[in-house]
Enzyme design. Structure first.
Site, mmCIF file in Angstrom:
data_model
loop_
_atom_site.group_PDB
_atom_site.id
_atom_site.type_symbol
_atom_site.label_atom_id
_atom_site.label_comp_id
_atom_site.label_asym_id
_atom_site.label_seq_id
_atom_site.Cartn_x
_atom_site.Cartn_y
_atom_site.Cartn_z
ATOM 1 N N ASN A 355 -7.985 -2.863 1.047
ATOM 2 C CA ASN A 355 -7.542 -1.745 0.437
ATOM 3 C C ASN A 355 -8.052 -1.949 -0.981
ATOM 4 O O ASN A 355 -7.584 -2.135 -1.812
ATOM 5 C CB ASN A 355 -5.921 -2.320 0.426
ATOM 6 C CG ASN A 355 -5.375 -0.965 -0.035
ATOM 7 O OD1 ASN A 355 -4.801 -0.972 -1.063
ATOM 8 N ND2 ASN A 355 -5.309 0.145 0.806
ATOM 9 N N ARG A 400 -5.607 0.688 -3.609
ATOM 10 C CA ARG A 400 -5.542 1.955 -3.128
ATOM 11 C C ARG A 400 -4.164 2.372 -3.026
ATOM 12 O O ARG A 400 -3.736 3.471 -3.325
ATOM 13 C CB ARG A 400 -6.450 2.396 -2.017
ATOM 14 C CG ARG A 400 -6.442 3.757 -1.634
ATOM 15 C CD ARG A 400 -7.330 3.924 -0.322
ATOM 16 N NE ARG A 400 -7.492 5.362 -0.084
ATOM 17 C CZ ARG A 400 -6.906 6.203 0.589
ATOM 18 N NH1 ARG A 400 -5.665 5.728 1.068
ATOM 19 N NH2 ARG A 400 -7.181 7.337 0.626
ATOM 20 N N CYS A 401 -3.370 1.449 -2.340
ATOM 21 C CA CYS A 401 -1.892 2.083 -2.092
ATOM 22 C C CYS A 401 -1.266 2.112 -3.308
ATOM 23 O O CYS A 401 -0.314 3.050 -3.365
ATOM 24 C CB CYS A 401 -1.230 0.538 -1.212
ATOM 25 S SG CYS A 401 -1.676 0.150 0.388
ATOM 26 N N MET A 402 -1.516 1.728 -4.534
ATOM 27 C CA MET A 402 -0.756 1.484 -5.681
ATOM 28 C C MET A 402 -1.133 2.975 -6.341
ATOM 29 O O MET A 402 -0.696 3.002 -7.657
ATOM 30 C CB MET A 402 -0.775 0.345 -6.239
ATOM 31 C CG MET A 402 -0.344 -0.858 -5.725
ATOM 32 S SD MET A 402 -0.268 -2.145 -6.954
ATOM 33 C CE MET A 402 -1.817 -2.509 -7.178
#
EC number: 3.5.3.6
Length: 411
Positions: A355, A400-402
């Site tokens: 990620n 990427r999630c954040m």
């Protein structure tokens, strides 16, 4: 970006100019062991250290010349009139699954009494413990108040909010305001609704909507990747279903955002691989990270749009060759998380080794803890910006999630 098009995202790798984050707040301190599964967590981060790690992440982005925006700030700036502010409170309460009229009235009074808009937004994110409210007289308690008397929250917290990638996704000049997999997270999309409806810069119809939170089928931003100005990738996953993807794609094609094809990736439906971006991210013009465990069962469909119909073909053959053909490059290198070691691959994927956040071609933000994957990425010539994430990773999300890009340079 122009004043008419404040969102501009036509790749996963173009130089990142502007990005949206959410600094973890008091919602994290409202996690407790008995209700972790309900709130989609496996563990409880230590807030003070999680905030330090997140601040360092934000500073690393600023050091690269990236403007950092915060969800809580944009949401507060969207409450531009007393009427909109009150409408936000009422809509928040209507979606909060509050048990009992007296409880709802008490919470409304609590929220209306908060004068500062950002403080109000942060309170809605944190949730409301029953202990914060005045005691409800026995004569006013309903059956649900009595039956659920041991549950500590009048309104659940939203601890997943620091994963800003999921509630909505920027695609070209538009935004997909998502309907999320769980009731816990679907409430998060309310902030995006008010930002893209009322914010002085991002509201007022300046950003085309390609998906609406009121849809009944589910989609999340971790399954929406912009590979190029022509090609999108979407994941059919634990959190995103095929029906939502069809709705999204019809809207994208009808709004003429410029995309010509979508690659739909179908892979294992479980929490370990909850989104496409937990197993597959683009890190350079011709390089991707991938978790080796998905390769055997992966199915890819090409979707185009013609004569007001979607045309879907299941792709056969080598994934790297398929990506190369669609991206117009000679060959694509699929870089396996953890390399060829099954144990390392499983461990580092769980800690979001796949990620990654690409902030320019070949320049990637990663967690420092995934040492094997990071060494492989560096051996491929990639520049890594390594951040600490021992607390942040407990929520099962990486760089990427954040982050949600609002503006990238074209490539």
């Amino acid at each position: 970006m122009t004043a008419q098009t404040p969102i501009h995202v036509y790749s996963e790798i173009g130089k990142l100019k502007k990005v949206l984050l959410h600094r973890p707040g008091k919602e994290i301190e409202n996690l407790m062991p008995d209700y972790l599964e309900r709130l989609l967590f496996d563990d409880i981060p230590f807030l003070e250290d999680a905030q330090k790690e997140h601040d360092a992440f934000a500073q690393a982005l600023r050091d690269e010349g990236i403007e950092v925006l915060y969800l809580e700030t944009l949401a507060a700036e969207s409450l531009v009139t007393p009427e909109i502010r009150e409408a936000f409170i009422d809509e928040y309460l209507s979606e909060a699954n509050i048990r009992g009229r007296a409880t709802k009235k008490a919470i409304r009074e609590l929220l209306m009494a908060i004068e500062d808009n950002q403080e109000l937004i942060e309170k809605t994110m944190a949730g409301v413990q029953k202990s914060e409210l005045p005691e409800i007289p026995a004569s006013e308690k309903g059956l649900t108040d009595l039956v659920e008397s041991n549950y500590p929250f009048a309104i659940d917290p939203m601890p997943n909010l620091y994963f800003t990638r999921d509630p909505f996704a920027t695609i070209g000049t538009g935004v997909s305001l998502n309907h999320m997999f769980s009731e816990t997270r679907n409430r998060e999309t309310l902030y995006g609704k008010y930002i893209f409806t009322h914010h002085p810069i991002y509201g007022g119809g300046k950003v085309p909507m390609v998906y609406d939170r009121n849809e009944t089928t589910r989609i999340e931003g971790g399954d929406e990747l912009v590979l190029s100005k022509d090609v999108l990738a979407v994941g059919i996953s634990q959190r995103t279903d095929a029906a939502s993807i069809e709705k999204l794609l019809v809207n994208i094609f009808k709004q003429n955002l410029g995309f010509k094809k979508v690659l739909a990736f179908e892979f294992a439906n479980n929490r370990k691989f909850m989104h496409l971006d937990t197993v597959f991210t683009m890190v350079d013009y011709d390089k991707f990270t991938i978790h080796p465990e998905i390769e055997g069962d992966l199915r890819v469909y090409s979707v185009t749009y013609d004569n007001e119909e979607l045309h879907i073909i299941e792709e056969k053959g080598d994934l790297a060759e398929l990506l190369a053909a669609n991206l117009g490059v000679e060959k694509v290198d699929l870089i396996r998380c953890g390399g060829d070691n099954l144990v390392a691959a499983g461990r580092e994927q769980w800690n979001d080794g796949s990620n990654t956040l690409t902030i320019a071609p070949g320049v990637v933000v990663v967690y420092n803890r995934n040492t094997i994957t990071n060494a492989i990425l560096e051996s491929k010539g990639l520049k890594l910006i390594k951040i600490h994430g021992s607390e942040l990773v407990r929520g099962r999300g990486g760089p990427r999630c954040m982050s949600m890009p609002f503006e990238r340079e074209d490539i």
